[in-house]
Enzyme design. Structure first.
Site, short mmCIF file in Angstrom:
data_model
loop_
_atom_site.label_atom_id
_atom_site.label_comp_id
_atom_site.label_asym_id
_atom_site.label_seq_id
_atom_site.Cartn_x
_atom_site.Cartn_y
_atom_site.Cartn_z
CD GLU A 113 11.46 -0.80 11.56
OE1 GLU A 113 10.46 -0.48 12.23
OE2 GLU A 113 12.38 0.02 11.31
CB CYS A 170 3.39 -3.83 16.55
SG CYS A 170 5.08 -3.22 16.36
CG ASN A 190 -7.97 3.56 11.75
OD1 ASN A 190 -9.16 3.68 12.04
ND2 ASN A 190 -7.52 3.65 10.52
CB SER A 226 6.67 3.56 16.22
OG SER A 226 6.33 4.04 14.95
CG LEU A 227 8.26 5.93 23.02
CD1 LEU A 227 9.61 5.26 22.94
CD2 LEU A 227 8.35 7.27 23.76
CG HIS A 228 3.45 3.11 19.60
ND1 HIS A 228 3.34 4.34 19.02
CD2 HIS A 228 3.64 2.24 18.57
CE1 HIS A 228 3.44 4.23 17.72
NE2 HIS A 228 3.62 2.97 17.41
CB CYS A 263 0.23 0.68 7.80
SG CYS A 263 0.72 -0.05 9.36
CB CYS A 270 2.06 7.31 3.73
SG CYS A 270 2.30 5.99 4.92
CB CYS A 289 0.70 -3.27 13.47
SG CYS A 289 1.09 -2.96 11.74
CD GLU A 334 -2.55 -0.89 2.75
OE1 GLU A 334 -3.28 -1.80 3.08
OE2 GLU A 334 -2.37 0.13 3.45
CB CYS A 344 6.08 -5.77 9.31
SG CYS A 344 7.23 -4.96 10.43
CB SER A 352 8.17 5.92 10.71
OG SER A 352 7.52 5.44 11.85
#
Ligand code: SAH
Ligand code: SF4
Length: 358
Positions: free
Chosen positions: A171, A124, A301, A225-227, A344, A113, A127, A87, A120, A202
């Site tokens: 990643e 995570c 999301n 990307s800390l989160h 994503c 983007c 994700c 994408e 990946c 990122s």
């Protein structure tokens, strides 16, 4: 199989195609005039055009689906030569600018983007890209062609200023060599001239690769990307945190060469009742102490099957206001393209499901 012309830097093309000034001409055709075939390249000798046609392709990607959002964002699904799909999203930002007489004009600002891998490895928990596992790295040309195809689709002139974010699938630092090459190809002044300081990589926080990226001195911006602000929670959300904990990421960020006028972006995906409390905001402020940082709060999301929930707007604002009150720059990312499922991996997933039903 034909080679992908966008896989080559201008210098590499000049090595392969003689005389070497042809490389600059080909760059002009590919990246400025958006040629669809080598035959169109009329300032090249006919014999060379035929050779190029034999050996190279200009089309490593095929657009298989496109969804337009009400806010003007467009989400693309591209198929690669081996049938895998990735994408990319065109985000439209309106920016107020003024004419010389002081009247207001609206200027279109684009951010694209892009994806760096099919799937990946990082896995995570929140994700969707991670759910499908990892297939393969994208080549530099497959990364570059995403932007090129979007320019062509939208009729964006080659000199238009766009920003690039490596925030699609994958990643980027797990495919560092190809991503670094893409950064160079994008920034070539005879090509798209997208300066590295308008490109943001990122990462989920591969500390050793952040150091390596820094040592390359490409001039790109860094987003982390800390989160989560403590290792225990971060480990649950992002298993990579076992290998690279928060302290190691902060250390790598401190060593990263940041452009004078820029800051490191910290992305903080906010999940309801998981990491949206003020305690977390307080710890975040401490963590960022002494770092030229900017925080971007992102609404989680949701997608079918996820246990996580979208945070309340009040909690987002409270979190933001706390950071601002402590002098930490903080924005809330507008849910651009929410109606086209812009997080994503979501369009690809829809398509795979459709495929499975047929
Ligand atoms: N792998 C890199 C870049 C791609 S992910 C990284 O993780 O930084 C880009 C961003 O999308 C990350 O900040 C990621 O946390 C976020 N993201 C993933 N799933 C999401 C979801 N469901 N809703 C909102 N953002 C999401
Ligand atoms: Fe990979 Fe980024 Fe998704 Fe994590 S958030 S699984 S690193 S694409």
């Amino acid at each position: 199989m034909k080679k992908i012309i966008q896989d080559y830097t201008k210098e590499e093309l000049a090595q392969r195609i003689k005389p070497s000034f042809r490389a600059k001409q080909i760059y002009n055709w590919v990246y400025h005039r958006h040629a669809d075939s080598f035959h169109e390249m009329e300032n090249l000798p006919k014999a060379l055009r035929a050779e190029l046609e034999e050996e190279y392709t200009l089309h490593p990607l095929k657009m298989v689906s496109r969804q337009e959002s009400r806010d003007g964002s467009v989400k693309y699904l591209f198929e690669l030569h081996d049938g895998h799909t990735v994408e990319a999203v065109l985000l439209l930002m309106k920016e107020a600018q003024y004419h010389e007489d002081g009247s207001l004009k609206h200027h279109r600002r684009y951010t694209v983007c892009i994806s760096s891998q099919v799937g990946c490895k990082v896995g995570c928990a929140f994700c969707l890209t991670a759910k499908g596992g990892f297939m393969r790295d994208l080549s530099a040309g497959e990364i570059v062609a995403q932007v090129l195809e979007i320019y062509k689709d939208r009729g964006i002139p080659s000199n238009h200023r766009v920003n690039l974010v490596y925030m699609g699938m994958g990643e980027p630092l797990d495919n560092l060599d190809n991503v670094a090459k893409a950064v160079r190809i994008f920034s070539d002044m005879d090509g798209m001239s997208i300066s590295p300081n308008r490109q943001t990589i990122s990462t989920s926080g591969l500390s050793s690769r952040i150091e390596k990226l820094g040592a390359m001195e490409l001039g790109v911006n860094l987003a982390i990307s800390l989160h989560a602000v403590d290792d225990e929670l971060r480990q649950q959300l992002m298993p990579i945190n076992k290998a690279y904990n928060i302290a190691s990421i902060m250390e790598a960020v401190r060593n990263f060469p940041v452009n004078q006028r820029k800051k490191v972006l910290f992305e903080y995906l906010v999940i309801k009742d998981v990491n949206d409390d003020l305690e977390a905001a307080k710890k975040l402020v401490k963590l960022l102490n002494g770092i030229k940082a900017k925080v971007n709060l992102i609404y989680f999301n949701p997608y079918p099957g996820t246990e996580f929930r979208r945070p309340e707007p009040e909690d987002m604002r409270r979190f933001q206001e706390y950071l601002l009150s402590k002098g930490v720059l903080c924005t809330i990312r507008e849910s651009k393209g929410l109606d086209i499922s812009a997080a994503c991996g979501q369009l690809r997933e829809q398509n795979l499901q459709k495929g499975a039903e047929q």
